[in-house]
Write an enzyme that holds these catalytic residues in place. Structure first.
Site, PDB file in Angstrom:
ATOM      1  N   ASN A   1       0.735  -1.298  -0.117  1.00  2.31           N
ATOM      2  CA  ASN A   1      -0.094   0.433  -0.052  1.00  2.31           C
ATOM      3  C   ASN A   1       0.946   1.171  -0.005  1.00  2.31           C
ATOM      4  OD1 ASN A   1       0.745  -1.013   3.248  1.00  2.31           O
ATOM      5  ND2 ASN A   1      -1.397   0.371   3.684  1.00  2.31           N
TER       6      ASN A   1
ATOM      7  N   CYS B   1      -4.059   1.029  -2.237  1.00  2.00           N
ATOM      8  CA  CYS B   1      -3.506  -0.683  -1.494  1.00  2.00           C
ATOM      9  C   CYS B   1      -2.846  -1.535  -2.413  1.00  2.00           C
ATOM     10  CB  CYS B   1      -5.168  -1.637  -1.855  1.00  2.00           C
ATOM     11  SG  CYS B   1      -6.482  -0.609  -1.288  1.00  2.00           S
TER      12      CYS B   1
ATOM     13  N   GLU C   1       0.466   5.502   0.537  1.00  2.37           N
ATOM     14  CA  GLU C   1      -0.861   6.207   0.994  1.00  2.37           C
ATOM     15  C   GLU C   1      -0.342   7.874   0.489  1.00  2.37           C
ATOM     16  OE1 GLU C   1      -1.779   5.658   5.505  1.00  2.37           O
ATOM     17  OE2 GLU C   1      -2.128   3.896   4.935  1.00  2.37           O
ATOM     18  N   ASN C   2      -1.116   8.754   0.777  1.00  2.00           N
ATOM     19  CA  ASN C   2      -1.143  10.224   0.593  1.00  2.00           C
ATOM     20  C   ASN C   2      -2.172  10.618   1.269  1.00  2.00           C
ATOM     21  OD1 ASN C   2      -1.412  12.839  -1.615  1.00  2.00           O
ATOM     22  ND2 ASN C   2      -0.004  11.410  -2.672  1.00  2.00           N
ATOM     23  N   ALA C   3      -1.180  12.255   1.614  1.00  2.00           N
ATOM     24  CA  ALA C   3      -2.263  12.964   2.535  1.00  2.00           C
ATOM     25  C   ALA C   3      -3.154  13.074   1.605  1.00  2.00           C
ATOM     26  CB  ALA C   3      -1.200  14.394   2.469  1.00  2.00           C
TER      27      ALA C   3
ATOM     28  N   CYS D   1     -10.206  -5.115  -0.082  1.00  2.00           N
ATOM     29  CA  CYS D   1     -11.332  -4.162  -0.317  1.00  2.00           C
ATOM     30  C   CYS D   1     -12.267  -4.372  -1.227  1.00  2.00           C
ATOM     31  CB  CYS D   1     -10.979  -2.288   0.258  1.00  2.00           C
ATOM     32  SG  CYS D   1     -10.043  -1.941  -1.405  1.00  2.00           S
TER      33      CYS D   1
ATOM     34  N   GLU E   1      -2.953  -4.726  -3.126  1.00  2.00           N
ATOM     35  CA  GLU E   1      -3.151  -5.753  -4.332  1.00  2.00           C
ATOM     36  C   GLU E   1      -3.093  -5.149  -5.551  1.00  2.00           C
ATOM     37  OE1 GLU E   1      -4.673  -5.563  -1.362  1.00  2.00           O
ATOM     38  OE2 GLU E   1      -6.565  -6.167  -0.380  1.00  2.00           O
TER      39      GLU E   1
HETATM   40 ZN   LIG Z   1      -7.999  -2.021  -1.852  1.00  2.00          ZN
END
Ligand SMILES: [Zn+2]
Length: 157
Positions: A61, A72, A63-65, A112, A74
């Site tokens: 994964n 994700c 992430e970003n602000a 998800c 996957e």
């Molecule tokens: Zn996902």
């Protein structure tokens, strides 16, 4: 009114019950959790994909602000595989997660909804199910195709 009951079959395996290939893919997914960029959730997810040609493509994964800009594990793995090996079917996908303490989860977490949708598209694209391994330290969920996690799915017409 009739009632429709949908059934899913998920195998619950001890790590020792998995094949060498499955264990290797899970180890790759676990290793990928250490490359995760998750400063907001502190939920470190790793994925590993086995392609038909034997190549393993990792993902984690990112992430970003601006939260929707992240991705994700996957999907990062599936899209990386698609970018590098567009003609190679995805045979198997392993996923592992570590929590904010850095510990692997005892019980597996599930993909998800967006990732499930992308996995369905992958299965449709290559006309075969993707074997899915959801790792937990207590047990691993094993399923032959995302349909077990997403019945009545939306696919191409
Ligand atoms: Zn996902």
């Amino acid at each position: 009114m009739k009632e429709l009951t949908l059934k899913s079959t998920i195998k619950v395996a001890e790590f020792s019950e998995l094949t060498d290939q499955e264990r290797k893919l899970i180890e790759e997914a676990k290793a990928s959790t250490y490359k995760s960029y998750a400063p907001y959730s502190h939920f470190y997810v790793g994925a590993a994909i086995l392609l038909k040609n034997g190549v393993i493509v990792p993902g984690c994964n990112q992430e970003n602000a601006a939260f929707p800009s992240g991705l994700c594990a996957e999907r990062s793995a599936i899209f990386a595989a698609g970018a590098q090996y567009p003609d190679q079917p995805i045979m198997m996908l392993a996923i592992a997660e570590r929590n904010e303490k850095g510990e692997f989860l005892e019980e597996p977490a599930s993909p998800c909804g967006s990732c499930r949708q992308v996995i369905i598209e992958t299965e449709t694209r290559f006309k075969q199910p993707v074997r899915i391994l959801l790792y937990g330290t207590k047990f691993t969920y094993v399923m032959d195709g995302i349909k077990e996690l997403m019945p009545l799915s939306f696919t191409e017409f």
